[in-house]
Design a protein around this motif. Structure first.
Motif, PDB file in Angstrom:
ATOM      1  N   LYS A   1       0.811  -1.243   0.167  1.00  0.00           N
ATOM      2  CA  LYS A   1      -0.120   0.033  -0.124  1.00  0.00           C
ATOM      3  C   LYS A   1       0.917   1.332  -0.121  1.00  0.00           C
ATOM      4  N   ALA A   2       1.986   1.145   0.841  1.00  0.00           N
ATOM      5  CA  ALA A   2       2.921   2.381   0.786  1.00  0.00           C
ATOM      6  C   ALA A   2       3.491   2.373  -0.380  1.00  0.00           C
ATOM      7  N   LEU A   3       3.968   1.337  -0.994  1.00  0.00           N
ATOM      8  CA  LEU A   3       4.604   1.305  -2.543  1.00  0.00           C
ATOM      9  C   LEU A   3       3.789   2.012  -3.487  1.00  0.00           C
TER      10      LEU A   3
ATOM     11  N   VAL B   1       1.841  -4.068  -8.223  1.00  0.00           N
ATOM     12  CA  VAL B   1       2.038  -3.310  -7.020  1.00  0.00           C
ATOM     13  C   VAL B   1       0.529  -3.357  -6.601  1.00  0.00           C
ATOM     14  N   THR B   2      -0.372  -2.688  -7.507  1.00  0.00           N
ATOM     15  CA  THR B   2      -1.906  -2.673  -7.276  1.00  0.00           C
ATOM     16  C   THR B   2      -2.356  -4.007  -6.820  1.00  0.00           C
ATOM     17  N   LYS B   3      -2.094  -5.184  -7.457  1.00  0.00           N
ATOM     18  CA  LYS B   3      -2.660  -6.376  -7.478  1.00  0.00           C
ATOM     19  C   LYS B   3      -2.319  -6.865  -5.892  1.00  0.00           C
ATOM     20  N   ASN B   4      -1.168  -6.778  -5.618  1.00  0.00           N
ATOM     21  CA  ASN B   4      -0.526  -6.979  -4.386  1.00  0.00           C
ATOM     22  C   ASN B   4      -1.124  -6.537  -3.205  1.00  0.00           C
ATOM     23  N   SER B   5      -1.305  -5.022  -3.293  1.00  0.00           N
ATOM     24  CA  SER B   5      -1.916  -4.278  -2.306  1.00  0.00           C
ATOM     25  C   SER B   5      -3.463  -4.434  -1.984  1.00  0.00           C
ATOM     26  N   LEU B   6      -4.110  -5.177  -3.041  1.00  0.00           N
ATOM     27  CA  LEU B   6      -5.269  -5.345  -2.620  1.00  0.00           C
ATOM     28  C   LEU B   6      -5.781  -6.826  -2.076  1.00  0.00           C
TER      29      LEU B   6
END
Length: 50
Positions: free
Chosen positions: A7-9, A44-49
Motif C-alpha cells: 500500500k505504501a509502495l 503493485v496494485t494487485k498485491n496491495s489489494l
C-alpha cells in the motif's frame, strides 16, 4: 506487513510514475519502458489489494 508495504509502495508509485490512462496511451504504441512501468504498477496494485 506485506499488505502495508505494498500500500505504501502504491502511494509512492502514484506520485512518481505518470498516469498513462489520463494520457490515453495506446498500449500497442507504448514503448518498452512504458509497458514496464504499466506492468510494475499493475503488480503493485494487485498485491496491495490481496
Amino acid at each position: 506487513m506485506k499488505k502495508f508495504f505494498f500500500k505504501a509502495l502504491a502511494k509512492f508509485n502514484k506520485k512518481i510514475f505518470p498516469s498513462y490512462s489520463r494520457q490515453q496511451l495506446d498500449l500497442q504504441k507504448a514503448s518498452k519502458v512504458q509497458k514496464a512501468i504499466i506492468g510494475w504498477k499493475l503488480w503493485v496494485t494487485k498485491n496491495s489489494l490481496d
